[in-house]
Each structure stands twice: as structure tokens, then as C-alpha cells.
Design a protein around this motif. Structure first.
Motif, PDB file in Angstrom:
ATOM      1  N   SER A 257       0.728  -1.150   0.043  1.00 45.96           N
ATOM      2  CA  SER A 257      -0.063   0.186   0.155  1.00 45.96           C
ATOM      3  C   SER A 257       0.966   1.076   0.292  1.00 45.96           C
ATOM      4  O   SER A 257       0.399   2.288  -0.199  1.00 45.96           O
ATOM      5  N   ALA A 258       2.101   1.089   0.586  1.00 48.33           N
ATOM      6  CA  ALA A 258       3.051   2.252   0.352  1.00 48.33           C
ATOM      7  C   ALA A 258       3.518   2.769  -0.902  1.00 48.33           C
ATOM      8  O   ALA A 258       3.353   4.108  -1.100  1.00 48.33           O
ATOM      9  N   ALA A 259       3.776   2.050  -1.663  1.00 54.20           N
ATOM     10  CA  ALA A 259       3.906   2.445  -2.974  1.00 54.20           C
ATOM     11  C   ALA A 259       2.795   2.374  -3.976  1.00 54.20           C
ATOM     12  O   ALA A 259       3.103   2.720  -5.354  1.00 54.20           O
ATOM     13  N   GLU A 325      10.665  10.159   5.695  1.00 53.77           N
ATOM     14  CA  GLU A 325      10.117  11.114   6.525  1.00 53.77           C
ATOM     15  C   GLU A 325       9.103  10.466   7.781  1.00 53.77           C
ATOM     16  O   GLU A 325       9.318  10.594   9.084  1.00 53.77           O
ATOM     17  N   ALA A 326       8.245   9.734   7.118  1.00 53.12           N
ATOM     18  CA  ALA A 326       7.195   9.161   7.918  1.00 53.12           C
ATOM     19  C   ALA A 326       7.696   8.072   8.808  1.00 53.12           C
ATOM     20  O   ALA A 326       7.361   7.982  10.028  1.00 53.12           O
ATOM     21  N   ALA A 327       8.477   7.313   8.291  1.00 48.52           N
ATOM     22  CA  ALA A 327       9.102   6.130   8.747  1.00 48.52           C
ATOM     23  C   ALA A 327       9.939   6.787  10.221  1.00 48.52           C
ATOM     24  O   ALA A 327       9.956   5.952  11.264  1.00 48.52           O
ATOM     25  N   ALA A 371      -1.305  -1.838  17.588  1.00 48.78           N
ATOM     26  CA  ALA A 371      -1.215  -2.622  16.313  1.00 48.78           C
ATOM     27  C   ALA A 371      -0.074  -1.726  15.394  1.00 48.78           C
ATOM     28  O   ALA A 371       0.769  -2.558  14.821  1.00 48.78           O
ATOM     29  N   VAL A 372       0.095  -0.732  15.518  1.00 48.43           N
ATOM     30  CA  VAL A 372       1.121   0.167  15.077  1.00 48.43           C
ATOM     31  C   VAL A 372       2.624  -0.507  15.422  1.00 48.43           C
ATOM     32  O   VAL A 372       3.323  -0.805  14.690  1.00 48.43           O
ATOM     33  N   TYR A 381       6.170  -2.483   6.449  1.00 46.84           N
ATOM     34  CA  TYR A 381       4.943  -1.768   6.585  1.00 46.84           C
ATOM     35  C   TYR A 381       4.608  -0.488   5.954  1.00 46.84           C
ATOM     36  O   TYR A 381       5.706  -0.021   5.185  1.00 46.84           O
ATOM     37  N   ASP A 382       3.554   0.291   6.094  1.00 45.51           N
ATOM     38  CA  ASP A 382       3.464   1.618   5.240  1.00 45.51           C
ATOM     39  C   ASP A 382       3.411   2.709   6.469  1.00 45.51           C
ATOM     40  O   ASP A 382       2.381   2.702   7.135  1.00 45.51           O
ATOM     41  N   PRO A 383       4.472   3.496   6.626  1.00 45.04           N
ATOM     42  CA  PRO A 383       4.733   4.396   7.409  1.00 45.04           C
ATOM     43  C   PRO A 383       3.526   5.658   7.336  1.00 45.04           C
ATOM     44  O   PRO A 383       3.127   6.005   8.491  1.00 45.04           O
ATOM     45  N   LEU A 384       3.208   6.047   6.061  1.00 42.37           N
ATOM     46  CA  LEU A 384       2.208   7.123   6.134  1.00 42.37           C
ATOM     47  C   LEU A 384       0.950   6.590   6.579  1.00 42.37           C
ATOM     48  O   LEU A 384       0.318   7.247   7.380  1.00 42.37           O
ATOM     49  N   ASP A 385       0.616   5.150   6.396  1.00 39.08           N
ATOM     50  CA  ASP A 385      -0.862   4.745   6.917  1.00 39.08           C
ATOM     51  C   ASP A 385      -0.713   4.669   8.427  1.00 39.08           C
ATOM     52  O   ASP A 385      -1.800   4.850   8.993  1.00 39.08           O
TER      53      ASP A 385
END
Length: 516
Positions: A257-259, A325-327, A371-372, A381-385
Motif C-alpha cells: 500500500s505504501a508504493a 520522513e514518515a518512518a 497494532a502500529v 509496513y506503510d509508514p504514512l498509513d
């Protein structure tokens, strides 16, 4: 019964016409009879016995020998009266037909457009004006590279004025979609306002198109402009190769989902560059052969292809930077979220929530943060999500989002907004008014601190739906440069070869590079 009455009225009106004509003809025959009668009675003998000769007899004899003025006057009066009656009847019928408002009878007044017709007109105006703004925005960087920012400033001012008009038009349309205003007459006026704002945006751009052409001077030669376009093409060709490696890295490092927002962008960028290559070559060939019109047309198409390739490659690069940046921000966001949960427990959500509701929301936020944390150690995982879920869970506690959680929410919103903007920009040939209006609302929400993330994601979903409905030339893996250029709005699909390239200008001037 009403319909039968409506159907019967026109037939009665038509039935009166023969009757009136008959009356006029009969009047004419009566008048003619009056004229002929004295002539027919001239030679006949009077059955009365002959009287002795005298003055009276001689006068009678004189009258029988000719027709008097009185005999002719009455027939003429009859004919005139019949003609006047017929003319009066005709004028009366004509006047009544023009002013009659009875249902079923055609009136001279123009028909009032229906609500659906007004909405279709407003949608079309929004799409056209927004395309004009986007096409104008795409040409200016090439002009600035050759002439400098000061020379381009008047055109940038016109573009910003058009963008302001479009922002207002989209705001009116969004309120209309939400049912505001409620009065039917006011809603019609709102649609008129949308069309008027779009027309003004186009007028601002049309007014500067000729001046931009004079500045560029492409009709006198495309050599310098070709060098600028070819330079940007070579730069993007190198960046596209790097973006392909970046996209592959995103798929390895993060969850699918990240990409997902930039899936297929590298392939589309290559397609735009292939299109630009052919257009640049044709432009140079046309210039060498003295065909200035064709050289300019192909140059503008190439510039459009290069500009969209830049959007696509830039989208991959920007998403990679935002994910990094999100990660880096996720651990701090988890700590900030825990602090806000503790604040909600202490102050009871500042008394804005009932105790039971607050307890449920605190439990939900605790579950999201747990959960995160699990995802951080479980693999890609998806850092932005992850930031999105943390920010939303904490926001529902209503303790006032601030600090690191607020920064996380802003990063997520910027990323979603940029992704939606890029997608619409490179698919504008298929995207409708609803997606564009939702994107404009997301831009306003980002500046006001509202939830721009949700609106931007809705805009992206609507735009993707429009592209699927329209037909995506990249879906089967056999896209052509021409199909991609039409889908992207680089070519306006008005002629067999894809149509003229979109240039700086409004509806009256943006397609001026057409075939002659």
C-alpha cells in the motif's frame, strides 16, 4: 381531460381560418354583384304603364340611361367592409398567438433550461477552465527557462488570477453538491455563478495568450525553444532511470500500500518521453524544411510530454522522501499519541464526551497504537498509513491535536494531496468535475487545518474511477505515446493526429496550434 383540451385548442384555432377566408370571399362576391346589377337592368322595360310625357317622365328616362354615383357607392362600401373585417381578424389572431400562455400552445419565449441541463453546463465549464489553467501552468516553465522570471511575471499573474477564479467556482459547486443553497431559484443562480467564474478564468488567460506568443516568437524560429525542451528531456531521461530503481526499492522496503500511489508512474513517464522524442524530432525536421507552423505545433506537444514526464518522475521521488520522513516520525508519533491518551484519561476529554463514549475511544486509540507497534517489528509496513491511523485515533479523543501528532497529520495530508494532484494532472483528459472539485476542497482544507487527507483521498478515488470509465491505455500494457498524450490532455483530441497541443490560454486560445 387536461391533455385532451390542450390537444383540441390548436385544431379549433386552425378551423377558424377557412371560415374567415370564406366570409371575406362572400363579401367580395356581394360587392361584385352590386357592381354588375345596374348594368344587367339597363335594357329592360318597366311593366308599369307609360305615363304622359312631362318633366317627371323625362327625369326617369335620364336615370335609366346610365348608372348613378349612389349605385356604385354601396358595393364599394361592402367590399371595403369585408376586407377590413378580414384584416382585423388576421391581426387579432396573430397578436393572440404571440401573447398566449395557454399550455400546449407554442410561445415565442425561449425555453427555460432544466436543472440537469444547467448542471451539465456547469460541469463542462469546470473541466474546460481547469484544463486551461493546467495547460497554461505547464507551458510557463519553458518560457521562464529562456526569458527569465521577470519576463514571465505578467503571465504568472494572469495564471494566479485564473486559479483564484477556479477556486471560487469549485467552492460554489461543492456547496451546490451538498444542497446549499436549498431554494431552487438560488440553486440556479449558483450554477450561473459557477459558469461565470469559469468564463472569467478563461478570459484572464485568453487576454495574455497573444502577448506570450510575441514573447516566445516561435513563428520566427523554434531553435532556442527546442534546445530548452531537449535539455529538460535529457535530464528527465536520467531521472526516469533513477526513479525506476527508486520504485523497485519502495516495493521491497515497504508494504504494497505504501508504493500504490505511484504504481505504473515510471512506465507512464517513459511513454510520455517516447512521445516527446518523436515530437522533438518532427519539430526539428519541420523547422529545417521551413514548415514553421508544424514545427511550433510539434514543439508544444513535446513540451507537454516532457512536463508530464516530470510530474510522474517527481511523484515517485517525492513519495520516497515522504515515506522516509514518515518512518522516522512513527516512533515519536506513538509517544505523542500515548501522551494524549493519558491526557484524555486525566481530564475526561475536557468534558466534551460522555464517560462511556470517552472510555470506548480511549480503548480504540490504545488498540491502534498497539497494532502500529506490532507492525514496526513484524516486517515491511506503510509508514504514512501508520501515521494516518495514529492521528485519527488520537483526534477522536478531542483533547486538541498538537505537537508531533499534528505534524504527522500534516505530513499525511500533504502526501495524499500531492498524490491526487499529480494523478489528475497527468490524466486530465479523462477526469471529471467531481474529482477536481474535491481536490480543490482538499487544498482549502489543508490551509485551514481541517482534514485534507480524507478529501484528497476521495479526489484520487473519483479520478481513478473516471479514468477506468474512460478507458486507460496503460491497462493492457500496450500504451502508445499518442494515447497517453490524449489521456493526459497534452493533445486536445480535436483532429485525426490527436489534435492541437494545449497551450497557455483560455477556451478561445489554448488550441490555437491547430491544423490549417
Amino acid at each position: 381531460m387536461r391533455s385532451s383540451l390542450i390537444r383540441g385548442r390548436p385544431r379549433r384555432a386552425k378551423a377558424h381560418i377557412p371560415a374567415r377566408v370564406t366570409h371575406a370571399v362572400l363579401g367580395a362576391f356581394v360587392g361584385a354583384g352590386w357592381l354588375v346589377l345596374p348594368v344587367m337592368t339597363v335594357g329592360e322595360h318597366d311593366p308599369v304603364p307609360v305615363s304622359p310625357a312631362g318633366p317627371v317622365a323625362s327625369a326617369a328616362a335620364a336615370q335609366q340611361g346610365g348608372t348613378s354615383v349612389t349605385d356604385l357607392l354601396m358595393p364599394l362600401v361592402a367590399v371595403g367592409a369585408a376586407g377590413a373585417l378580414a384584416g382585423y381578424g388576421y391581426l387579432r389572431r396573430t397578436r393572440r398567438a404571440r401573447t398566449r400562455t395557454t399550455p400546449g400552445v407554442v410561445s415565442a419565449a425561449p425555453p427555460v433550461p432544466t436543472t440537469l441541463e444547467n448542471e451539465r453546463q456547469a460541469r463542462a465549464a469546470l473541466v474546460l477552465a481547469d484544463d486551461c489553467v493546467r495547460g497554461s501552468r505547464g507551458e510557463l516553465p519553458f518560457v521562464e527557462a529562456l526569458f527569465g522570471s521577470k519576463a514571465v511575471e505578467p503571465f504568472g499573474h494572469a495564471l494566479r488570477a485564473a486559479e483564484t477564479e477556479m477556486s471560487a467556482a469549485f467552492a460554489i459547486w461543492r456547496r451546490y453538491e451538498e444542497g446549499v443553497p436549498g431554494d431552487e431559484s438560488a440553486r440556479r443562480q449558483a450554477l450561473v455563478g459557477v459558469v461565470g467564474r469559469c468564463a472569467e478564468a478563461g478570459r484572464r488567460l485568453d487576454a495574455e495568450a497573444e502577448a506570450l506568443d510575441r514573447l516566445r516568437g516561435l513563428e520566427q524560429g523554434v531553435g532556442a525553444a527546442l534546445e530548452v525542451a531537449e535539455g529538460r528531456f535529457r535530464e528527465l531521461a536520467a531521472r526516469t532511470a533513477a526513479a525506476q530503481a527508486t520504485a523497485a526499492e519502495l516495493h521491497r522496503r515497504y508494504a504494497p500500500s505504501a508504493a500504490a500511489p505511484v504504481t505504473g508512474y515510471v512506465e507512464q513517464a517513459k511513454d510520455r518521453l517516447v512521445f516527446a522524442t518523436s515530437q522533438l524530432n518532427e519539430s526539428r525536421q519541420a523547422a529545417d524544411s521551413g514548415d514553421g507552423q508544424r514545427a511550433v505545433r510539434r514543439l508544444r506537444a513535446a513540451e507537454g510530454g516532457v512536463a508530464q514526464a516530470g510530474v510522474l518522475v517527481g511523484g515517485v521521488e517525492l513519495l520516497a522522501a515522504q515515506l522516509r520522513e514518515a518512518a522516522a516520525l512513527v516512533p515519536a508519533a506513538l509517544t505523542g499519541g500515548e501522551a494524549e491518551i493519558a491526557e484524555a484519561r486525566r481530564n475526561g476529554g475536557r468534558a466534551r464526551l460522555a464517560p462511556g463514549e470517552l472510555h470506548a475511544r480511549i480503548a480504540h486509540a490504545d488498540g491502534v497504537l498497539a497494532a502500529v507497534r506490532t507492525e514496526l517489528t513484524a516486517g515491511p509496513y506503510d509508514p504514512l498509513d501508520a501515521l494516518r491511523r495514529i492521528a485519527r485515533a488520537v483526534e477522536r479523543l478531542e483533547v486538541g491535536r498538537s505537537g508531533v501528532v499534528g505534524a504527522a497529520a500534516r505530513l499525511v495530508s500533504r502526501s495524499a494531496l500531492g498524490g491526487a494532484e499529480d494523478f489528475i494532472a497527468v490524466h486530465r483528459g479523462a477526469v471529471g468535475a467531481e474529482a477536481r472539485a474535491r481536490l480543490a476542497e482538499a487544498e482549502r482544507a489543508l490551509g485551514s487545518g481541517a482534514d485534507a487527507d480524507v478529501l484528497a483521498r476521495e479526489a484520487r478515488d473519483l479520478a481513478e474511477r473516471d479514468v477506468r470509465t474512460h478507458g486507460n491505455p496503460y491497462a493492457d500494457g500496450h500504451a502508445t505515446g499518442l494515447a497517453g498524450a490524449v489521456l493526459g490532455g497534452i493533445l486536445l483530441a480535436e483532429e485525426p493526429d490527436g489534435g492541437p497541443p494545449a497551450g497557455f490560454g483560455g477556451p478561445e486560445t489554448r488550441a490555437r496550434r491547430h491544423l490549417r
